[in-house]
Design a protein around this motif. Structure first.
Motif, PDB file in Angstrom:
ATOM      1  N   SER A 706       0.841  -1.205   0.000  1.00 53.33           N
ATOM      2  CA  SER A 706       0.000   0.000   0.000  1.00 53.33           C
ATOM      3  C   SER A 706       0.869   1.245   0.000  1.00 53.33           C
ATOM      4  CB  SER A 706      -0.912   0.004   1.238  1.00 53.33           C
ATOM      5  OG  SER A 706      -1.813  -1.066   1.200  1.00 53.33           O
ATOM      6  N   TYR A 707       1.932   1.192   0.772  1.00 53.17           N
ATOM      7  CA  TYR A 707       2.841   2.341   0.842  1.00 53.17           C
ATOM      8  C   TYR A 707       3.452   2.630  -0.534  1.00 53.17           C
ATOM      9  CZ  TYR A 707       6.987   5.105   1.921  1.00 53.17           C
ATOM     10  OH  TYR A 707       7.950   6.082   1.924  1.00 53.17           O
ATOM     11  N   ARG A 708       3.896   1.570  -1.222  1.00 49.95           N
ATOM     12  CA  ARG A 708       4.520   1.766  -2.541  1.00 49.95           C
ATOM     13  C   ARG A 708       3.530   2.389  -3.527  1.00 49.95           C
ATOM     14  NH1 ARG A 708       7.368  -2.982  -1.126  1.00 49.95           N
ATOM     15  NH2 ARG A 708       5.649  -4.313  -1.828  1.00 49.95           N
ATOM     16  N   ARG A 709       2.290   1.955  -3.478  1.00 45.22           N
ATOM     17  CA  ARG A 709       1.274   2.509  -4.386  1.00 45.22           C
ATOM     18  C   ARG A 709       1.054   3.996  -4.099  1.00 45.22           C
ATOM     19  NH1 ARG A 709      -3.899  -1.160  -3.953  1.00 45.22           N
ATOM     20  NH2 ARG A 709      -4.631   0.238  -5.605  1.00 45.22           N
ATOM     21  N   LEU A 710       0.998   4.324  -2.832  1.00 51.94           N
ATOM     22  CA  LEU A 710       0.811   5.729  -2.458  1.00 51.94           C
ATOM     23  C   LEU A 710       2.049   6.543  -2.827  1.00 51.94           C
ATOM     24  CD1 LEU A 710      -1.257   7.569  -1.133  1.00 51.94           C
ATOM     25  CD2 LEU A 710      -0.186   7.080   1.073  1.00 51.94           C
ATOM     26  N   ARG A 711       3.206   5.982  -2.590  1.00 52.77           N
ATOM     27  CA  ARG A 711       4.452   6.684  -2.930  1.00 52.77           C
ATOM     28  C   ARG A 711       4.530   6.947  -4.432  1.00 52.77           C
ATOM     29  NH1 ARG A 711       9.249   7.619  -0.256  1.00 52.77           N
ATOM     30  NH2 ARG A 711      11.027   8.010  -1.647  1.00 52.77           N
ATOM     31  N   THR A 713       2.013   7.446  -6.412  1.00 51.62           N
ATOM     32  CA  THR A 713       1.101   8.560  -6.690  1.00 51.62           C
ATOM     33  C   THR A 713       1.774   9.889  -6.394  1.00 51.62           C
ATOM     34  OG1 THR A 713      -0.855   7.221  -6.200  1.00 51.62           O
ATOM     35  CG2 THR A 713      -1.099   9.612  -6.053  1.00 51.62           C
ATOM     36  N   MET A 714       2.436   9.986  -5.252  1.00 54.74           N
ATOM     37  CA  MET A 714       3.107  11.226  -4.873  1.00 54.74           C
ATOM     38  C   MET A 714       4.260  11.528  -5.840  1.00 54.74           C
ATOM     39  SD  MET A 714       1.101  11.829  -2.419  1.00 54.74           S
ATOM     40  CE  MET A 714       1.756  13.390  -1.846  1.00 54.74           C
ATOM     41  N   ARG A 715       4.960  10.495  -6.251  1.00 60.40           N
ATOM     42  CA  ARG A 715       6.080  10.678  -7.187  1.00 60.40           C
ATOM     43  C   ARG A 715       5.575  11.201  -8.529  1.00 60.40           C
ATOM     44  NH1 ARG A 715       9.140   7.523 -10.944  1.00 60.40           N
ATOM     45  NH2 ARG A 715      11.378   8.037 -10.828  1.00 60.40           N
ATOM     46  N   TYR A 716       4.444  10.675  -8.986  1.00 56.72           N
ATOM     47  CA  TYR A 716       3.881  11.134 -10.250  1.00 56.72           C
ATOM     48  C   TYR A 716       3.523  12.614 -10.171  1.00 56.72           C
ATOM     49  CZ  TYR A 716       0.729  11.730 -14.178  1.00 56.72           C
ATOM     50  OH  TYR A 716       0.141  12.208 -15.317  1.00 56.72           O
ATOM     51  N   MET A 717       2.913  13.027  -9.060  1.00 54.33           N
ATOM     52  CA  MET A 717       2.553  14.439  -8.907  1.00 54.33           C
ATOM     53  C   MET A 717       3.794  15.318  -8.893  1.00 54.33           C
ATOM     54  SD  MET A 717      -0.734  14.848  -6.402  1.00 54.33           S
ATOM     55  CE  MET A 717       0.018  14.126  -4.979  1.00 54.33           C
ATOM     56  N   LEU A 718       4.809  14.882  -8.166  1.00 57.95           N
ATOM     57  CA  LEU A 718       6.033  15.678  -8.098  1.00 57.95           C
ATOM     58  C   LEU A 718       6.656  15.836  -9.480  1.00 57.95           C
ATOM     59  CD1 LEU A 718       7.657  14.236  -4.847  1.00 57.95           C
ATOM     60  CD2 LEU A 718       6.907  16.597  -5.208  1.00 57.95           C
ATOM     61  N   GLY A 719       6.708  14.746 -10.236  1.00 59.34           N
ATOM     62  CA  GLY A 719       7.294  14.821 -11.574  1.00 59.34           C
ATOM     63  C   GLY A 719       6.499  15.728 -12.492  1.00 59.34           C
ATOM     64  N   SER A 720       5.195  15.679 -12.414  1.00 55.45           N
ATOM     65  CA  SER A 720       4.340  16.483 -13.283  1.00 55.45           C
ATOM     66  C   SER A 720       4.327  17.956 -12.889  1.00 55.45           C
ATOM     67  CB  SER A 720       2.913  15.928 -13.265  1.00 55.45           C
ATOM     68  OG  SER A 720       2.899  14.597 -13.741  1.00 55.45           O
ATOM     69  N   ALA A 768     -10.021   6.686   3.130  1.00 55.66           N
ATOM     70  CA  ALA A 768     -10.618   7.638   2.191  1.00 55.66           C
ATOM     71  C   ALA A 768      -9.559   8.275   1.303  1.00 55.66           C
ATOM     72  CB  ALA A 768     -11.384   8.709   2.963  1.00 55.66           C
ATOM     73  N   VAL A 769      -8.447   8.696   1.901  1.00 56.70           N
ATOM     74  CA  VAL A 769      -7.383   9.351   1.126  1.00 56.70           C
ATOM     75  C   VAL A 769      -6.711   8.350   0.180  1.00 56.70           C
ATOM     76  CG1 VAL A 769      -5.163  10.549   1.269  1.00 56.70           C
ATOM     77  CG2 VAL A 769      -6.993  11.100   2.888  1.00 56.70           C
ATOM     78  N   PHE A 770      -6.450   7.148   0.678  1.00 61.09           N
ATOM     79  CA  PHE A 770      -5.779   6.143  -0.145  1.00 61.09           C
ATOM     80  C   PHE A 770      -6.646   5.738  -1.337  1.00 61.09           C
ATOM     81  CE2 PHE A 770      -4.785   1.659  -1.101  1.00 61.09           C
ATOM     82  CZ  PHE A 770      -3.431   1.772  -1.388  1.00 61.09           C
ATOM     83  N   ASN A 771      -7.928   5.509  -1.102  1.00 60.74           N
ATOM     84  CA  ASN A 771      -8.815   5.143  -2.213  1.00 60.74           C
ATOM     85  C   ASN A 771      -8.927   6.274  -3.223  1.00 60.74           C
ATOM     86  OD1 ASN A 771      -9.362   2.587  -1.210  1.00 60.74           O
ATOM     87  ND2 ASN A 771     -11.133   3.265  -0.042  1.00 60.74           N
ATOM     88  N   PHE A 772      -8.971   7.499  -2.742  1.00 63.88           N
ATOM     89  CA  PHE A 772      -9.001   8.648  -3.638  1.00 63.88           C
ATOM     90  C   PHE A 772      -7.723   8.696  -4.477  1.00 63.88           C
ATOM     91  CE2 PHE A 772      -7.753  13.149  -4.251  1.00 63.88           C
ATOM     92  CZ  PHE A 772      -8.778  13.541  -5.107  1.00 63.88           C
ATOM     93  N   ALA A 773      -6.587   8.503  -3.831  1.00 64.34           N
ATOM     94  CA  ALA A 773      -5.305   8.602  -4.535  1.00 64.34           C
ATOM     95  C   ALA A 773      -5.119   7.487  -5.550  1.00 64.34           C
ATOM     96  CB  ALA A 773      -4.160   8.588  -3.524  1.00 64.34           C
TER      97      ALA A 773
END
Length: 977
Positions: A706-711, A713-720, A768-773
């Protein structure tokens, strides 16, 4: 959809990869948390994050009062769970606009530490009693100091924020002074008294124990069925006289208590009968012709245990007949008894007697049982003092003097077998056996305990207190029960029921312990006076003030110095007329008093000395929640907390209790070394902590996934968001519908996050946050907008998407910061990396209410519903190798509902479906159309996209090759131009 390309384009076609707006970030996919987290801890210490937050003015205080862990060993997984939940509460309330304070604390007095020092003495062959009291106490203090320092670093490694430089310790001089002062409030308000009653006693540790210090384990006990011969009746009615010479049979699992028997209890509501043995084996203890009084529901079981072949029930025996009947003690006629048991044993009615087990009659020893004591007080039975502090019979007790009940090593001594042997010798037994049952043990020594009558100091819970604080009631019990119902919110609500039931029925609070390491009961008793005498206890405010002043400067050790009694009594009293009490306070009184020297007295405490929240495990309903409630109700008239949050216990993956012997323990330090503290924190956030939780290697692997999936998501946002500036920001009103739908979802989520954190529901927040992300963003919004982000030029669509990504970044990073304290700091510093920056100095961003747009959300729910059918239809084609990617498709989508059709036509549905084209039709779906059962009225007919493949965005379009730049579509040509 555009992506990093390694396609086999024609050699004469330019490589357009360098022209794409591909994500740019140094944020690694591999977290490396075990090695990197200590660096962030150092950074927070250098910045002084906790202190900087205190500098924010005008914020409403929020205080979580720390239930002190015990300073005597490394942290276990329960500590990690507990402190992480507390940390999430503190951090989330800070980021919601409070001045959220957290002062960590430690419980430093008490038997566990004293026991460790004694173990060291025993290993060296050293006699504890030969060591000076103050020297011994100083060794205990040094031991506690050592473990406070160790645990502090272990807690900090978990990312726990707080005032670590100035924690509270119950052994600090000011703390000891306040604990003594709080005790003396009970002395002065009349609730303190000395009484002699049975308490749970540990022969191994030689001290009384509180209920909170007891745990229950299976224990194999002796069982005996004992005859008490009826010798006379107080009032000789015919019915009663007929019972003379009959035996009342009792059953007990504590044969050692028989010498202290003073009565037999029966229940007038039960049905009793007179039974005669008509056949029994030769030499049997139960003999032919014997007559026994038994409860009818238990008679058959008793006769079976007594190996009786045949018996008859002769007649009923009524409660009136049993009342006022007198028995002889079964040891009365045993040789060598020296007349010790030559007294009457009355039959007495008692509601506690049942016919679920035993005989329906209960042997009553007022010195060794709670129900027995109550019955004894009611009927004036004699208290015995047959058992001394080491768990052996007093030497002067005939037949059994010196026999041991529980040995110093916690094993069974010879007392039970000695008593059984003498009963058998006197012909008083009809049966014996062994039974395995749940039995109280000390949670420290793990040894069985006994009920033992000793003089102890109590706080009366039902005495009126004349202190002017009667709003919640006049007694401790009334105040506690009213506080529970009127002043405190319970999370979960079952905590209220549990504590209320305990307070409703609890006996007086045993305050005293016969040990050395603790705060002494700072009181004096008059020599030659009795506990019930008016002048037995000294109640002098001046004496109390001298004690408190001395403790402030010298600590509680000064109570044990030579001349202490005369020093504290002063010139107004003759020291020879008074005795100084040297028992120490129950450590639960120490921790129960912490609200006074932490919340009331510290600058970072609270104005009214009341905490916003206490948070501990469910065992603390009988521990810290309980003792804090009793203590505060006795001294300040109400509960010291407004909210009580409770977590369950931690079990292994199979739901078993963790045990070193089973090899199923999970050590926080090892989890941190393997995965990092954020993975442990994420496990906490993903569990329903209000119930028992499970943890183990497989569960931790799932958490890490779960952590890797969330990470990601955050990495994609940072790159974009690389090189995003305020000049790139777009007004919400000008954004496309898809972006405004994301903002609507953010507004919904903002409410869930804030209400969830306010209700201490971290599982709900993270879910809620994880499912949204992972669902709304990664699998939907990012999937759709990846093409625009990578391939568009400076279009409004791309600017809108990046603006939304920036909004998402600020909210997800702060929302998750209370949970993933290290990772969200890393994400924050990737964009805002100046020397003083930290995500933990931020608040949750305010979310405009007008982002909520229910009509838009309803429309996009329909769009997403149709998209699911298209995606499923294309997956069939991909599986059958008809296409390799969705951009090779141009499906025909048939939609029966005209409103849904109009909704699809108003958006660029091919972008939503990630196809090169889409044809929308209101015509009925042909027979070959793909359908999903849950999407009635939608059919998809697969068609391949027509045209050539754009060598930049990979869409297949008719116009590819007709522009200035080779092999691209019109959109990409414009971007290249």
């Amino acid at each position: 959809m555009c992506a990093d390309k390694t396609s086999d384009t024609a050699q004469d076609t330019p490589d357009y990869k360098s022209t794409l707006n591909l994500p740019k970030t140094d944020f690694p996919m591999r977290a490396g948390l075990p090695k990197r987290e200590p660096g962030w801890l150092e950074r927070w210490a250098q910045i002084g994050v906790y202190d900087k937050l205190r500098e924010k003015k005008g914020r409403e205080p929020f205080t979580l009062h720390d239930g002190p862990p015990y300073a005597n060993g490394h942290l276990h997984i329960g500590h990690a769970l507990n402190k992480t939940i507390k940390d999430m509460i503190v951090r989330s309330h800070q980021m919601m606009g409070h001045d959220s304070r957290y002062v960590p604390g430690w419980d430093c007095h008490g038997l566990p530490i004293e026991w460790k020092i004694e173990e060291q003495y025993r290993a060296k062959g050293k006699d504890k009693d030969a060591v000076d009291m103050i020297e011994f106490r100083q060794e205990c203090r040094a031991f506690a100091e050592k473990w406070v320092d160790i645990q502090r670093e272990e807690f900090k490694r978990l990312g726990i924020t707080g005032n670590w430089d100035d924690p509270y310790l119950t052994m600090d001089y000011h703390a000891e002074a306040v604990i003594a002062e709080e005790f003396m409030k009970f002395l002065m308000n009349g609730t303190l008294y000395q009484g002699s009653k049975p308490v749970m006693w540990s022969p191994v540790e030689k001290t009384a124990l509180a209920e909170a210090e007891i745990e229950y384990h299976d224990h194999k006990s002796h069982t005996i069925w004992v005859k008490f011969l009826i010798v006379r009746a107080v009032e000789k009615t015919g019915a009663r006289s007929q019972l003379i010479g009959v035996n009342v049979v009792i059953w007990t699992t504590t044969p050692w208590t028989i010498p202290s028997n003073r009565a037999i209890a029966f229940n007038p509501e039960l049905s009793y009968g007179l039974y005669k043995v008509t056949s029994a084996p030769e030499g049997n203890w139960a003999k032919k012709g014997d007559h026994y009084l038994l409860a009818d529901n238990l008679a058959e079981d008793v006769m079976k245990s007594a190996k009786v072949d045949e018996f008859i029930r002769k007649r009923d025996v009524s409660a009136d007949q049993l009342d006022l009947v007198i028995c002889g003690h079964p040891l009365r006629s045993v040789d060598g008894g020296e007349g010790e048991w030559d007294f009457d044993v009355p039959m007495l009615p008692g509601d506690h007697v049942t016919d679920e087990a035993g005989t329906g009659f209960v042997h009553t020893a007022p010195s060794h049982g709670a129900d027995d004591y109550i019955l004894g007080i009611k009927h004036g039975l004699q208290m015995t003092h047959n058992v001394i502090e080491d768990g052996s019979f007093r030497q002067s007790l005939p037949l059994f003097g010196g026999e041991v009940i529980i040995t110093p090593k916690g094993k069974e001594g010879g007392a039970n077998t000695a008593v059984i042997s003498k009963l058998a010798e006197g012909g008083a037994l009809i049966a014996r056996g062994r039974v395995t049952h749940s039995y109280p043990h000390s949670w420290r020594s793990k040894a069985p305990v006994i009920f033992r009558n000793t003089p102890q100091w109590f706080a009366a819970v039902d005495r009126d207190i004349d202190d002017g604080q009667s709003e919640m009631g006049d007694t401790i019990r009334e105040r506690a029960l009213n506080s529970i119902d009127k002043l405190v919110k319970w999370h979960p609500q079952t905590g209220r029921n549990r504590l209320f039931a305990m307070i409703e029925t609890r006996p007086d609070w045993v305050l005293s312990r016969q040990r050395a390491w603790g705060v002494p009961l700072t009181c004096f008793v008059k020599k030659d006076a009795m506990p019930h005498d008016e002048d037995f206890l000294m109640r002098d405010p001046a004496v109390n003030a001298r004690v408190v002043a001395a403790f402030e400067t010298e600590g509680a050790d000064c109570w044990y110095k030579d001349g202490a009694k005369a020093r504290f009594l002063g010139s107004d009293y003759n020291p020879d007329e008074w005795e100084q009490v040297f028992d120490v306070l129950d450590v639960w009184f120490d921790s129960g008093s912490t609200h006074s020297f932490v919340l009331r007295d510290r600058a970072d405490g609270t104005e009214d000395g009341i905490a916003d929240v206490y948070m501990e495990g469910t065992d603390q309903h009988r521990g810290w929640f309980h003792s804090s409630l009793l203590q505060a109700c006795g001294t300040k008239g109400r509960a010291p907390y407004r909210n009580v949050v409770t977590h369950g216990f931690t079990l292994d993956e199979k739901g078993n209790k963790m045990s070193k012997s089973l090899g199923n323990t999970i050590v926080p330090e090892k989890v941190v070394q393997q995965y990092g503290a954020d993975i442990l924190r994420l496990w906490v956030a993903q569990t329903d902590y209000t119930a028992d939780q499970r943890i183990g290697p497989e569960i931790l692997k799932g958490v890490a996934d779960s952590y890797r999936r969330l990470r990601n998501t955050m990495r994609y946002m940072l790159g974009s968001l690389s090189e995003f500036t305020e000049a790139d920001r777009m007004d919400v009103a000008d954004m496309p519908e898809l972006e405004r739908w994301v903002l609507h979802r953010l507004a919904e989520l903002d409410h869930k996050v804030r209400t969830g954190y306010a209700a201490y529901d971290f599982q709900g927040v993270f879910s809620a946050v994880f499912n949204f992300a992972t669902v709304d963003l990664s699998s939907f919004y990012f999937d759709i907008r990846k093409d625009a982000l990578y391939c568009d030029g400076d279009t409004e669509r791309r600017r809108a998407a990046r603006t939304v990504l920036d909004i998402l970044y600020h909210r997800l990073t702060t929302w998750l910061a209370p949970i993933l304290v290290f990772t969200m700091e890393e994400v924050w510093l990737e964009r805002f990396g100046d020397a003083e920056s930290s995500v933990h100095l931020e608040d949750f961003p305010e979310t405009p209410a007008d982002w909520l747009n229910e009509p838009l959300a309803a429309k996009w729910a329909k769009v997403r519903g149709v998209r699911r059918v298209v995606t499923a239809a294309l997956e069939v084609q991909r599986t059958e190798k008809v296409i390799g990617a969705s951009l090779e498709a141009a499906p025909v989508v048939h939609v029966r509902d005209s409103d849904v059709l109009e909704a699809l036509k108003s958006v660029t549905f091919e972008d939503v479906c990630i196809t090169s084209a889409v044809e929308l039709s209101g015509d009925p779906s042909p027979a070959e159309a793909f359908r999903l059962p849950e999407a009635d009225g939608v059919g998809v007919v697969f068609e391949k996209a027509e045209g050539a493949k754009c060598q930049r965005c990979w869409k297949i379009l008719p116009d590819v090759g007709n522009h200035t730049h080779d092999g691209v579509c019109g959109r990409c040509n414009d971007a290249l131009s």
